[in-house]
Each structure stands twice: as structure tokens, then as C-alpha cells.
Motif scaffolding. Structure first.
Motif, PDB file in Angstrom:
ATOM      1  N   SER A  90       0.837  -1.195   0.000  1.00 46.84           N
ATOM      2  CA  SER A  90       0.000   0.000   0.000  1.00 46.84           C
ATOM      3  C   SER A  90       0.869   1.240   0.000  1.00 46.84           C
ATOM      4  CB  SER A  90      -0.897   0.021   1.237  1.00 46.84           C
ATOM      5  OG  SER A  90      -1.803  -1.022   1.190  1.00 46.84           O
ATOM      6  N   ALA A 150       6.343  -1.573   7.268  1.00 46.02           N
ATOM      7  CA  ALA A 150       5.679  -2.859   7.525  1.00 46.02           C
ATOM      8  C   ALA A 150       4.587  -2.731   8.586  1.00 46.02           C
ATOM      9  CB  ALA A 150       6.698  -3.911   7.938  1.00 46.02           C
ATOM     10  N   ASP A 151       4.842  -1.978   9.677  1.00 46.63           N
ATOM     11  CA  ASP A 151       3.824  -1.844  10.717  1.00 46.63           C
ATOM     12  C   ASP A 151       2.628  -1.037  10.218  1.00 46.63           C
ATOM     13  OD1 ASP A 151       5.478   0.446  10.685  1.00 46.63           O
ATOM     14  OD2 ASP A 151       5.001   0.926  12.772  1.00 46.63           O
ATOM     15  N   GLU A 171       1.714  -0.918   7.083  1.00 44.14           N
ATOM     16  CA  GLU A 171       1.063  -1.830   6.135  1.00 44.14           C
ATOM     17  C   GLU A 171       0.115  -2.771   6.886  1.00 44.14           C
ATOM     18  OE1 GLU A 171       0.257  -3.503   2.421  1.00 44.14           O
ATOM     19  OE2 GLU A 171       1.673  -1.869   2.731  1.00 44.14           O
ATOM     20  N   ARG A 172       0.582  -3.330   8.014  1.00 40.90           N
ATOM     21  CA  ARG A 172      -0.273  -4.223   8.820  1.00 40.90           C
ATOM     22  C   ARG A 172      -1.481  -3.471   9.349  1.00 40.90           C
ATOM     23  NH1 ARG A 172       4.733  -6.064  10.327  1.00 40.90           N
ATOM     24  NH2 ARG A 172       4.782  -4.728  12.181  1.00 40.90           N
ATOM     25  N   SER A 173      -1.266  -2.250   9.771  1.00 41.69           N
ATOM     26  CA  SER A 173      -2.348  -1.422  10.300  1.00 41.69           C
ATOM     27  C   SER A 173      -3.404  -1.161   9.222  1.00 41.69           C
ATOM     28  CB  SER A 173      -1.774  -0.106  10.823  1.00 41.69           C
ATOM     29  OG  SER A 173      -2.785   0.765  11.202  1.00 41.69           O
ATOM     30  N   ARG A 218      -3.944  -2.956   6.537  1.00 50.86           N
ATOM     31  CA  ARG A 218      -4.598  -4.234   6.230  1.00 50.86           C
ATOM     32  C   ARG A 218      -5.663  -4.556   7.285  1.00 50.86           C
ATOM     33  NH1 ARG A 218      -0.431  -7.061   4.781  1.00 50.86           N
ATOM     34  NH2 ARG A 218       0.176  -7.569   6.895  1.00 50.86           N
ATOM     35  N   ALA A 219      -5.342  -4.347   8.566  1.00 51.55           N
ATOM     36  CA  ALA A 219      -6.304  -4.604   9.643  1.00 51.55           C
ATOM     37  C   ALA A 219      -7.519  -3.690   9.509  1.00 51.55           C
ATOM     38  CB  ALA A 219      -5.648  -4.412  11.009  1.00 51.55           C
ATOM     39  N   GLU A 266      -9.624  -4.936   6.474  1.00 51.59           N
ATOM     40  CA  GLU A 266     -10.327  -6.175   6.807  1.00 51.59           C
ATOM     41  C   GLU A 266     -11.491  -5.900   7.752  1.00 51.59           C
ATOM     42  OE1 GLU A 266      -7.199  -8.711   8.243  1.00 51.59           O
ATOM     43  OE2 GLU A 266      -6.486  -9.156   6.206  1.00 51.59           O
ATOM     44  N   SER A 284      -8.393  -2.190  -2.908  1.00 52.19           N
ATOM     45  CA  SER A 284      -7.717  -3.359  -2.338  1.00 52.19           C
ATOM     46  C   SER A 284      -8.408  -4.647  -2.770  1.00 52.19           C
ATOM     47  CB  SER A 284      -7.698  -3.248  -0.809  1.00 52.19           C
ATOM     48  OG  SER A 284      -7.130  -4.411  -0.239  1.00 52.19           O
TER      49      SER A 284
END
Length: 194
Positions: free
Chosen positions: A2, A11-12, A14-16, A18-19, A22, A67
Motif C-alpha cells: 500500500s 511494515a507496521d 502496512e499491517r495497520s 490491512r487490519a 479487513e 484493495s
């Protein structure tokens, strides 16, 4: 990966993101008018985190649509539409698409604004679908006189109906076999090719 304002995310982050996406899919599928606060709670992040990543609720919804469309495009790519034998490609793509569509039903039903990334991805998917159907037609799996745009629309409808209220048979490979078999042979008696 993203991006925010053209920069790749850590990376953190990106995870945020994605969460958040979702959670937005889950929450908005249940309650389309849900607030950013409800989405933040479901994502286990602060509301300010959402505002840092998305300028507005609409920006979050646009990101969600993009996404999901990217995931759908990857599902099509994974089926090797240009290189696998047409019947193999059709089956694999169908199974992949069923999985993505069942996981991202809300996002994939959002109307795409013309010129948006999601609209461009959906248009590309339509063209790739027509190309696979043309290869199947060239292999005599589809009648030479068939209108491939109509066949594509019927194929999409079969996928959509397979996902609506299907509680008996959720295995994507089984559903893909049924969809392709129905698309190529209809409901009349025949010998299975898949």
C-alpha cells in the motif's frame, strides 16, 4: 504494497492498513452506514490511526474497493489466463475468484468511480476474462457463434448466484466445477469435461 501519498508504507503501517481494511469489510458488510469509530474498534486501532491513513470515510471506502479489486486481479493472474489450457485456467480462476468474492463481498459490490483504480482493475479483469473465453472458443469448448460478452455476463452471474445463500457446498473447487460445467453445457444431459 500500500502507499499513502505515493510513498510505500512501513511494515507496521502496512499491517495497520490491512487490519483497517479487513475490519471495514466485516463491519460495513453488516452495517453499511457504520462509523469510522466502529471500524476502528473492530480493527483494534485508535480512530486517529484511521484518520492518519485515510483522509475521510470515502477515502477508506475507495481504498477498500481498490484493495479488493487488486486481490481479484491477483486471483485471475494466479489462474494463468494467458498460458494454462483454457479449461484449466477457467477452473482455477473461478475457484480463486469465489474465494476472493466470498471474503470481500461488500467491497466488490461497491460501484467504482470512473477513472478510479478499482474501475481500471475491473475493466482489465473483464478484458482478461474475454481473452480466456476466446481461447476456449478457439479450442471449441464454446460455440464459434457465441457472443463472448454475453458468455462473460452469464459466467459472472453464475459466480454471483453460487455465492448467494450457498450453505451446502462451499468448497471453491467443487463450485468452480459446477459453474464451468453449467457455463459450457447448460443444464441438459451431457458428458462432463471437468
Amino acid at each position: 504494497m500500500s502507499e499513502t501519498a505515493g510513498r510505500p508504507l512501513r511494515a507496521d503501517a502496512e499491517r495497520s492498513v490491512r487490519a483497517i481494511l479487513e475490519a471495514a469489510e466485516r463491519v460495513l458488510a453488516e452495517e453499511p452506514g457504520a462509523s469510522l469509530e466502529q471500524i476502528a474498534a473492530a480493527a483494534n486501532v485508535a480512530r486517529t490511526t484511521i484518520h492518519r491513513r485515510f483522509a475521510s470515510r470515502q477515502a477508506l471506502i475507495d481504498a477498500l474497493a481498490s484493495s479488493a479489486a487488486r486481490q481479484l486481479a491477483r486471483a485471475v493472474d494466479d489462474g494463468r489466463p494467458d498460458t494454462a489450457p483454457p479449461l484449466v485456467a477457467m477452473h482455477r480462476i473461478t475457484a480463486n475468484v469465489l474465494q476472493v468474492k466470498s471474503a470481500w463481498a461488500f467491497a466488490l459490490e461497491l460501484p467504482s468511480d470512473p477513472g478510479s483504480e478499482a474501475a481500471a482493475l475491473h475493466e482489465d479483469i473483464n478484458h482478461r476474462c474475454l481473452a480466456v473465453l476466446k481461447r476456449a472458443q478457439d479450442d471449441k469448448l464454446i460455440d464459434a457463434a457465441a457472443d463472448l460478452d454475453w458468455v462473460r455476463r452469464v459466467y459472472y452471474a453464475l459466480i454471483g448466484e453460487s455465492l448467494r445463500g450457498n450453505t451446502d457446498d462451499t468448497d471453491p473447487d467443487t463450485l468452480a466445477t459446477r459453474i464451468i460445467d453449467t457455463l459450457l453445457h447448460g443444464a441438459g444431459p451431457h458428458t462432463r469435461t471437468t
